[in-house]
Write an enzyme that holds these catalytic residues in place. Structure first.
Site, PDB file in Angstrom:
ATOM      1  N   GLU A  13      27.651  66.640   0.885  1.00 60.05           N
ATOM      2  CA  GLU A  13      26.228  66.329   0.753  1.00 60.05           C
ATOM      3  C   GLU A  13      25.465  67.554   0.241  1.00 60.05           C
ATOM      4  O   GLU A  13      25.614  68.642   0.798  1.00 60.05           O
ATOM      5  CB  GLU A  13      25.676  65.891   2.113  1.00 60.05           C
ATOM      6  N   GLU A  29      29.865  60.516   6.134  1.00 56.04           N
ATOM      7  CA  GLU A  29      31.016  61.407   6.373  1.00 56.04           C
ATOM      8  C   GLU A  29      32.346  60.656   6.349  1.00 56.04           C
ATOM      9  O   GLU A  29      33.358  61.212   5.921  1.00 56.04           O
ATOM     10  CB  GLU A  29      30.844  62.178   7.687  1.00 56.04           C
ATOM     11  N   GLN A  80      28.221  69.069   6.130  1.00 56.61           N
ATOM     12  CA  GLN A  80      27.045  69.937   6.005  1.00 56.61           C
ATOM     13  C   GLN A  80      26.894  70.828   7.242  1.00 56.61           C
ATOM     14  O   GLN A  80      26.570  72.007   7.126  1.00 56.61           O
ATOM     15  CB  GLN A  80      25.801  69.086   5.806  1.00 56.61           C
ATOM     16  N   PHE A  81      27.156  70.252   8.382  1.00 57.46           N
ATOM     17  CA  PHE A  81      27.376  71.006   9.621  1.00 57.46           C
ATOM     18  C   PHE A  81      28.626  70.411  10.235  1.00 57.46           C
ATOM     19  O   PHE A  81      28.830  69.203  10.168  1.00 57.46           O
ATOM     20  CB  PHE A  81      26.186  70.869  10.579  1.00 57.46           C
ATOM     21  N   ASP A  99      29.263  69.741  13.053  1.00 61.10           N
ATOM     22  CA  ASP A  99      28.910  68.730  14.059  1.00 61.10           C
ATOM     23  C   ASP A  99      29.121  67.316  13.522  1.00 61.10           C
ATOM     24  O   ASP A  99      29.516  66.415  14.250  1.00 61.10           O
ATOM     25  CB  ASP A  99      27.438  68.879  14.451  1.00 61.10           C
ATOM     26  N   HIS A 140      23.711  70.915  15.886  1.00 59.53           N
ATOM     27  CA  HIS A 140      23.972  71.834  14.770  1.00 59.53           C
ATOM     28  C   HIS A 140      24.666  73.095  15.267  1.00 59.53           C
ATOM     29  O   HIS A 140      24.523  74.155  14.679  1.00 59.53           O
ATOM     30  CB  HIS A 140      22.675  72.219  14.054  1.00 59.53           C
TER      31      HIS A 140
END
Lengths: 339, 324
Positions: free
Chosen positions: B29, B60, B82-83, B85, B127
């Site tokens: 992303e 995801e 992107q993270f 998490d 995050h």
């Protein structure tokens, strides 16, 4: 045709509308694949009752036209990501009975070495990539497969399957949306066989047709009678052509009926008798057989000969596989990783 | 050799492998035009084009799933979370599809799923997570957690070249905090080789990721007090370099394990069990652990500091261990 067909709807069985895209030898070939899937299925049911097949045995009966007609629309470089009720597609892709029977019975030297079963059979050499039990998971994978070929400038098509239950998963949504955004050559057959385990369509979704979702994704969608193999074939040929031309994915909803339980342990007593009767009259093999006989493409003797030969071949495959041992215990410790 | 940050070293590995092997491509992303949330792939699309630096929808499962499909068809995709998490949203693809494919089909799935993990930067419970132990438990996934820029480059190179699924945990707190000399060009460090980053004889701290830096700070402080502490950076959880850890335990006879992830069922428990099974008779003290409190990583600085481990907590625990 509406997706939620019930006994109350049309009582007359529409005749098979011949496709201009098929030759008679192809018709006979498709019929043979359907019969092979049916007889294989009946054999697995018997083995299960005899206690000689273990694990889940998931009947294909009622699904043959959808499975065979769709896979038959693919070319010899395209890839198939079948589900557990798509044995017909394995046969279209050249799978032989011995290999498949070995895998179903999890014997030594079988596909997947006995590490997995229950219809998840992959045969990479034949461009068959099996599914996993988590419904919808293979949709993004099938999309990614052709993302790679598209990057290399190749135009192969990926075909995969989902059901009326599995199309409610998040991965269905993510996979179809991703494929639509990337305009990938993906054909997704939504086999609406009316039941997700014991749950009817009314438990699973509120839209009229599952293919209506195509509008939301910006791809092509169509709902068809999944018991008419020529209609399935022709619809899928068009979907494959669109895919090859770079017009993106198609959602083809084929209306069928799962004529037995989710697996053989399930007595499907939750299915109304009238509903089974309605679909029994639309048995995809009976319908096509009537068509082939009426058009004199096959004679009754021809049909008997084809069926008898298939039954003999399946029996021979069982005799071959059942005598072989299970994999040795050390197989269980191999291939967690590859080198 | 150039001085690179941890973030620059990872970008260097990606760029070098993409130049070397056209099968390597990135998907995630905001990674192309925007260059990624941390700008790790800044300007990549200008060199490699948007096909090989593919901006994807917030999906995801689709990102990891498409990476798997592309890997089955001859590519070597690197998928960015992107993270880290958000790897939970692609969890099914990793643990059920990627992790089982070699076992079931006998073929590799050469994907790397990478992204920023870890806390200490005032993010929030969503995050900051360190979820590496989940994948160590999956069977069939390699798990990499570098602590230094040069290791990050070498291990990323090895991860891309590996024929198996790899989850690669970058620590966002380290991205721009540390700089060191990083070898230019192709540079690979084999997965499954721990690194003795400081030698010592009175006790051992086994750590990975950010906790390696806590361990080094604690060891430095203890050296002023006359204690010689060995620090081992295991670098990869799967494969786990058991022999290097056992050799140190046998040498120093006291072991503390430190990681930023929470304590219960963390990878430290696995390391402790291996030492207990194979080096019990060498130990002069119980194996100790320093890890995050079993809680989501909180937002307010006071709370985050209280919950997460740090150098002071490792130092304090190590003092106890050395005097046990």
């Amino acid at each position: 045709m509406k997706s939620k067909s019930t006994a109350k709807e049309s009582t007359t069985i529409p005749p098979i509308k011949p496709s201009k895209l098929l030759t008679d030898p192809q018709r006979v070939e498709m019929f043979r694949y359907m019969l092979q899937a049916r007889e294989f299925d009946l054999a697995m049911q018997r083995l299960n009752r005899q206690g000689r097949a273990f694990g889940g045995v998931y009947s294909q009966t009622g699904n043959e036209a959808s499975s065979v007609g769709s896979a038959y629309a693919l070319g010899n470089k395209d890839v198939l990501f079948p589900m557990h009720r798509n044995i017909g597609g394995h046969f279209v892709f050249g799978q032989d009975l011995n290999t498949l029977m070995l895998a179903f019975l999890a014997r030594e030297g079988s596909l997947m070495r006995g590490t997995d079963g229950t219809g998840h059979y992959a045969d990479i050499g034949r461009r068959i990539y099996g599914n996993i039990s988590h419904l919808g998971a293979m949709i993004p994978v099938a999309a990614g497969f052709v993302l790679a070929s598209k990057m290399r400038g190749e135009t192969i098509v990926s075909m995969t399957y989902i059901g009326d239950g599995g199309s409610q998963t998040g991965e269905f949504h993510e996979g179809v949306n991703f494929a639509s955004v990337q305009k990938l050559p993906l054909v997704l057959i939504i086999e609406n066989n009316q039941y997700a385990y014991s749950s009817p369509n009314s438990v699973e979704f509120a839209c009229e047709k599952l293919s209506d979702r195509a509008l939301g994704y910006g791809c092509f969608g169509e709902t068809i009678d999944g018991t008419d193999i020529e209609l399935v074939y022709e619809t899928c040929v068009r979907a494959v052509e669109r895919a090859r031309k770079g017009e993106g994915p198609s959602l083809i909803e084929t209306n069928t009926m799962r004529m037995r339980g989710h697996a053989e342990h399930d007595d499907f007593s939750y299915v109304p008798k009238e509903q089974l009767e309605y679909w029994q009259k639309r048995d995809p093999i009976d319908r096509y057989q009537s068509f082939l006989l009426s058009k004199k493409i096959l004679s009754a003797d021809d049909v008997t000969a084809i069926r008898t030969k298939l039954i003999e071949e399946i029996r021979a495959a069982i005799d071959y596989a059942i005598e072989l041992p299970f994999p040795s215990a050390e197989e269980g410790f191999k291939n967690i990783f590859v080198d | 050799m150039p001085q690179l940050t941890y973030l620059e070293a990872i970008a260097d590995a990606l760029r070098t492998e993409m130049r070397r092997d056209e099968r390597v491509f990135l998907l995630g992303e905001d990674i192309a035009t925007y260059g990624g949330a941390f700008k790790l792939t800044k300007n990549f699309h200008e060199e490699f084009g948007r096909k090989r630096v593919l901006d994807c929808p917030i999906s995801e499962s689709a990102i990891v799933g498409a990476a798997i499909g592309a890997a089955l068809n001859g590519m070597r995709p690197v998928a960015e979370m992107q993270f880290m998490d958000f790897v939970t949203c692609g969890f099914n693809q990793i643990v059920n599809v990627a992790a089982t494919t070699a076992y079931r089909w006998g073929i590799g799935v050469p994907i790397v799923v990478r992204g920023p993990s870890g806390g200490g930067v005032g993010a929030n419970p969503f995050h900051s997570r360190n979820s590496e132990a989940w994948f160590a438990h999956a069977s069939g996934v390699k798990v990499v957690c570098p602590a230094f820029p040069a290791d990050a480059k070498g291990l990323m190179t090895a991860s891309i070249r590996d024929n198996n699924p790899v989850v690669f945990y970058e620590h966002k707190g380290l991205y721009r905090k540390i700089k060191e000399e990083v070898p230019e060009g192709e540079y690979s460090i084999p997965l499954g080789k721990a690194n003795v980053v400081r030698e010592g004889k009175n006790g051992t701290i086994v750590a990975y990721g950010s906790a390696v830096h806590f361990a080094l700070a604690a060891a430095e402080e203890l050296s002023k007090e006359g204690a010689s502490v060995e620090v081992i950076d295991i670098r990869t959880l799967v494969p786990f370099d058991q022999e290097t850890v056992l050799a140190s335990a046998r040498k120093t006879n006291r072991v503390l394990i430190a990681h930023e992830a929470s304590l219960t069922a963390g990878f430290g428990g696995e390391i402790a069990a291996r030492i207990a099974e194979h080096a019990f008779e060498y130990l002069d003290a119980p194996i100790m652990r320093v890890a995050a409190y079993d809680a989501p990583t909180p937002f307010a600085p006071t709370l985050e500091k209280a919950v997460l481990p740090n150098a002071e907590k490792v130092l304090s625990a190590m003092r106890k261990l050395l005097t046990y």
